[in-house]
Design a protein around this motif. Structure first.
Motif, short mmCIF file in Angstrom:
data_model
loop_
_atom_site.label_atom_id
_atom_site.label_comp_id
_atom_site.label_asym_id
_atom_site.label_seq_id
_atom_site.Cartn_x
_atom_site.Cartn_y
_atom_site.Cartn_z
N ALA A 148 115.88 40.02 -3.99
CA ALA A 148 115.80 38.73 -3.31
C ALA A 148 116.44 37.62 -4.14
O ALA A 148 117.17 36.77 -3.61
N GLY A 149 116.17 37.63 -5.44
CA GLY A 149 116.72 36.58 -6.30
C GLY A 149 118.23 36.63 -6.37
O GLY A 149 118.91 35.60 -6.30
N LEU A 150 118.79 37.83 -6.50
CA LEU A 150 120.25 37.98 -6.54
C LEU A 150 120.86 37.54 -5.21
O LEU A 150 121.91 36.87 -5.18
N VAL A 198 124.63 20.20 6.70
CA VAL A 198 123.47 20.98 7.16
C VAL A 198 123.87 22.20 7.98
O VAL A 198 123.50 23.33 7.66
N GLY A 199 124.63 22.00 9.06
CA GLY A 199 124.98 23.11 9.92
C GLY A 199 125.84 24.14 9.23
O GLY A 199 125.55 25.35 9.26
N LEU A 200 126.90 23.69 8.57
CA LEU A 200 127.81 24.61 7.90
C LEU A 200 127.12 25.35 6.76
O LEU A 200 127.28 26.56 6.59
N GLY A 201 126.33 24.62 5.97
CA GLY A 201 125.64 25.25 4.85
C GLY A 201 124.62 26.29 5.30
O GLY A 201 124.53 27.38 4.72
N THR A 202 123.84 25.96 6.34
CA THR A 202 122.84 26.91 6.84
C THR A 202 123.51 28.15 7.43
O THR A 202 123.06 29.28 7.22
N LEU A 203 124.62 27.93 8.16
CA LEU A 203 125.33 29.07 8.74
C LEU A 203 125.88 29.98 7.66
O LEU A 203 125.82 31.22 7.78
N ALA A 204 126.39 29.41 6.58
CA ALA A 204 126.90 30.23 5.47
C ALA A 204 125.78 31.07 4.85
O ALA A 204 125.96 32.26 4.55
N LEU A 205 124.60 30.47 4.67
CA LEU A 205 123.47 31.22 4.12
C LEU A 205 123.07 32.37 5.05
O LEU A 205 122.76 33.48 4.59
N ILE A 206 123.08 32.12 6.35
CA ILE A 206 122.70 33.16 7.32
C ILE A 206 123.68 34.32 7.28
O ILE A 206 123.28 35.50 7.27
N VAL A 207 124.97 34.01 7.25
CA VAL A 207 125.99 35.07 7.23
C VAL A 207 125.84 35.92 5.97
O VAL A 207 125.86 37.16 6.03
N VAL A 208 125.65 35.28 4.83
CA VAL A 208 125.47 36.03 3.58
C VAL A 208 124.19 36.86 3.65
O VAL A 208 124.15 38.02 3.22
N ALA A 209 123.11 36.29 4.22
CA ALA A 209 121.84 37.02 4.32
C ALA A 209 121.98 38.26 5.19
O ALA A 209 121.41 39.32 4.87
N SER A 259 116.84 29.57 1.33
CA SER A 259 117.22 30.82 0.67
C SER A 259 116.00 31.67 0.35
O SER A 259 116.05 32.90 0.45
N VAL A 260 114.90 31.02 -0.02
CA VAL A 260 113.67 31.77 -0.31
C VAL A 260 113.24 32.56 0.93
O VAL A 260 112.88 33.75 0.86
N LEU A 261 113.29 31.92 2.09
CA LEU A 261 112.87 32.59 3.32
C LEU A 261 113.86 33.68 3.72
O LEU A 261 113.48 34.81 4.03
N LEU A 262 115.16 33.35 3.72
CA LEU A 262 116.16 34.30 4.22
C LEU A 262 116.27 35.54 3.35
O LEU A 262 116.52 36.64 3.86
N PHE A 263 116.08 35.40 2.03
CA PHE A 263 116.30 36.53 1.15
C PHE A 263 115.00 37.17 0.65
O PHE A 263 114.98 38.36 0.35
N ALA A 264 113.92 36.40 0.55
CA ALA A 264 112.66 36.96 0.06
C ALA A 264 111.71 37.35 1.19
O ALA A 264 110.87 38.22 1.01
N ALA A 265 111.83 36.70 2.35
CA ALA A 265 110.95 37.02 3.49
C ALA A 265 111.78 37.16 4.75
O ALA A 265 111.55 36.45 5.75
N PRO A 266 112.76 38.09 4.77
CA PRO A 266 113.68 38.17 5.91
C PRO A 266 113.02 38.61 7.20
O PRO A 266 113.62 38.44 8.27
N ASN A 267 111.81 39.18 7.16
CA ASN A 267 111.12 39.58 8.39
C ASN A 267 110.33 38.45 9.03
O ASN A 267 109.86 38.58 10.15
N SER A 268 110.16 37.34 8.32
CA SER A 268 109.37 36.24 8.86
C SER A 268 110.06 35.60 10.05
O SER A 268 111.28 35.35 10.01
N PRO A 269 109.32 35.30 11.13
CA PRO A 269 109.93 34.57 12.25
C PRO A 269 110.52 33.23 11.81
O PRO A 269 111.46 32.73 12.41
N LEU A 270 109.96 32.64 10.73
CA LEU A 270 110.44 31.36 10.24
C LEU A 270 111.80 31.48 9.56
O LEU A 270 112.46 30.46 9.33
N ALA A 271 112.21 32.71 9.24
CA ALA A 271 113.46 32.92 8.52
C ALA A 271 114.60 33.38 9.42
O ALA A 271 115.72 33.55 8.94
N GLN A 272 114.35 33.58 10.71
CA GLN A 272 115.38 34.14 11.58
C GLN A 272 116.49 33.13 11.85
O GLN A 272 116.31 31.92 11.70
N PRO A 273 117.69 33.61 12.20
CA PRO A 273 118.85 32.72 12.36
C PRO A 273 118.60 31.52 13.28
O PRO A 273 119.02 30.41 12.96
#
Length: 387
Positions: A29-31, A154-165, A65-79
């Motif tokens: 998750a950290g990496l 905000v939009g571009l940065g969040t989208l980039a995190l989602i794609v990487v996740a 990033s904590v949610l997307l990579f450490a808790a990817p199953n959480s409904p709060l972390a979904q795209p």
């Protein structure tokens, strides 16, 4: 019997509510978060970026990033939650920042209205509150950017995190986004995995989550999976003291790692097996070949060489020095068992379709194997015994 005092309850309540995590998962998750933020920074950072205000690689991205990579199953972390939640928060933050001058009320209203908006949009994402707060605390920068703040950073940065996740989850064996209740099952059909066939509809599972106020913490698919796992565990308790040693197949037909695949195919045909263990001298266990492995390998070769399936199968099992041997296609990651393992422990292993047989080992040597047929027969006998 010890009496539970309010003081002991308080002390217990202050302890961790999350189960222990492995070091491997923590590093994974950290990496992932580090890679995600680095890639996002490449999109957003520029010589003109105002790093003092932090509006181009904003702090809420760290929380996302904590949610997307450490808790990817959480409904709060979904795209949907991440992208729509953060962008809605940015829009609310900018609107409040442009219309309210008092800093205290500006921050309070921005976060409060963001909560209302994200719940309404079914896009609750905790870092969204920080996005709104970031806008409310930086009126000069927001006045310069206006509603463009919603799109970048905000939009571009969040989208980039989602794609990487998404890419990172697939590369490290995780699921993101998480599976939906209506997604195809493991065999590509509309049927869910056997362990998740509960007789409960999507609406019924959703109602359970809502009644217990858990819809923000757990998805319907995850609830079905957990209920199925709990039922299997309960069934394991009811199976009694029966052990693997009592039901395993002992007279094994095995092959060596250098056995030609035409011989393996002959053994499958002659004995009507679906799995054959691979061993070396002294019955030292190496892996298992499943009948499906031969079919899958032939299918891959047919696609690779643009030929038909029959020629590919013939090429796979021919003896001309080119065909792979048993060691090349055996599976090494098959779950294993000990002779004294309770039969109930095999239920989750053999019921989800991912594993068709479990080898039984004693000090690295294979002494038996339990197939799905063995398990079904044992459970059937157990059900016929008087209680």
């Amino acid at each position: 019997m010890d009496r539970v005092t309010p003081w002991r309850q308080l002390v217990h309540g202050l302890g961790p509510a999350i189960g222990p995590g492995s070091l491997r998962e923590a590093l994974r998750a950290g990496l992932g978060a580090a890679i995600g933020l680095a890639v996002t920074g490449l999109f957003l950072l520029s010589p003109e970026a105002d790093l003092r205000l932090g509006l181009y690689l904003i702090a809420p991205f760290g929380a996302s990033s904590v949610l997307l990579f450490a808790a990817p199953n959480s409904p709060l972390a979904q795209p949907w939650s991440a992208l729509v939640g953060n962008m809605a928060a940015a829009a609310v933050g900018v609107a409040v920042c442009l219309s309210v001058s008092d800093p205290v009320w500006r921050i309070a209203l921005a976060v409060g209205l963001t909560i209302v908006a994200t719940i309404t949009l079914r896009a609750v994402h905790p870092p969204a509150g920080a996005v709104a707060m970031t806008a409310a605390m930086n009126p000069e920068a927001v006045a310069k950017l206006g509603f463009g703040f919603v799109l970048a950073p905000v939009g571009l940065g969040t989208l980039a995190l989602i794609v990487v996740a998404v890419i990172y989850a697939r590369a490290t064996g995780r699921h993101y986004p998480f599976r939906q209740f209506s997604d195809p099952g493991p065999h590509g059909t509309a049927d869910p995995a056997p362990s998740e066939r509960l007789g409960l509809s999507h609406d019924e599972l959703t109602a359970i989550l809502q009644n217990y106020r858990q819809s923000l913490n757990l998805g319907v698919e995850d609830l079905a999976r957990l209920i199925g796992a709990a039922e299997l565990q309960a069934a394991a308790h009811r199976s009694g003291p029966l052990t693997v040693q009592a039901i395993m197949s002992r007279d094994l037909v095995t092959v060596g790692p250098d056995t030609p695949l035409d011989e393996v195919a002959d053994l499958f045909r002659d004995h009507d097996f679906t799995s054959i263990p691979v061993v070396e001298a002294g019955d030292k266990y190496l892996g298992v070949i499943f009948q499906l492995d031969l079919i899958r390998r032939a299918g891959e070769d047919a696609f690779r060489y643009e030929g038909g399936f029959a020629p590919a199968m013939s090429r796979l099992i021919r003896r001309d020095g080119e065909a792979p041997d048993a060691g090349a296609i055996m599976r090494r990651d098959v779950p294993q068992s000990r002779p004294d393992t309770p039969v109930g422990a095999l239920l989750p292993l053999l019921s989800d379709g991912g594993c068709h047989a479990v080898p039984v080992l004693n000090r690295g040597r294979i002494i038996g194997i339990v197939t799905q047929t063995d398990l079904i027969a044992a459970l059937a006998r157990q059900s016929l015994r008087p209680t």
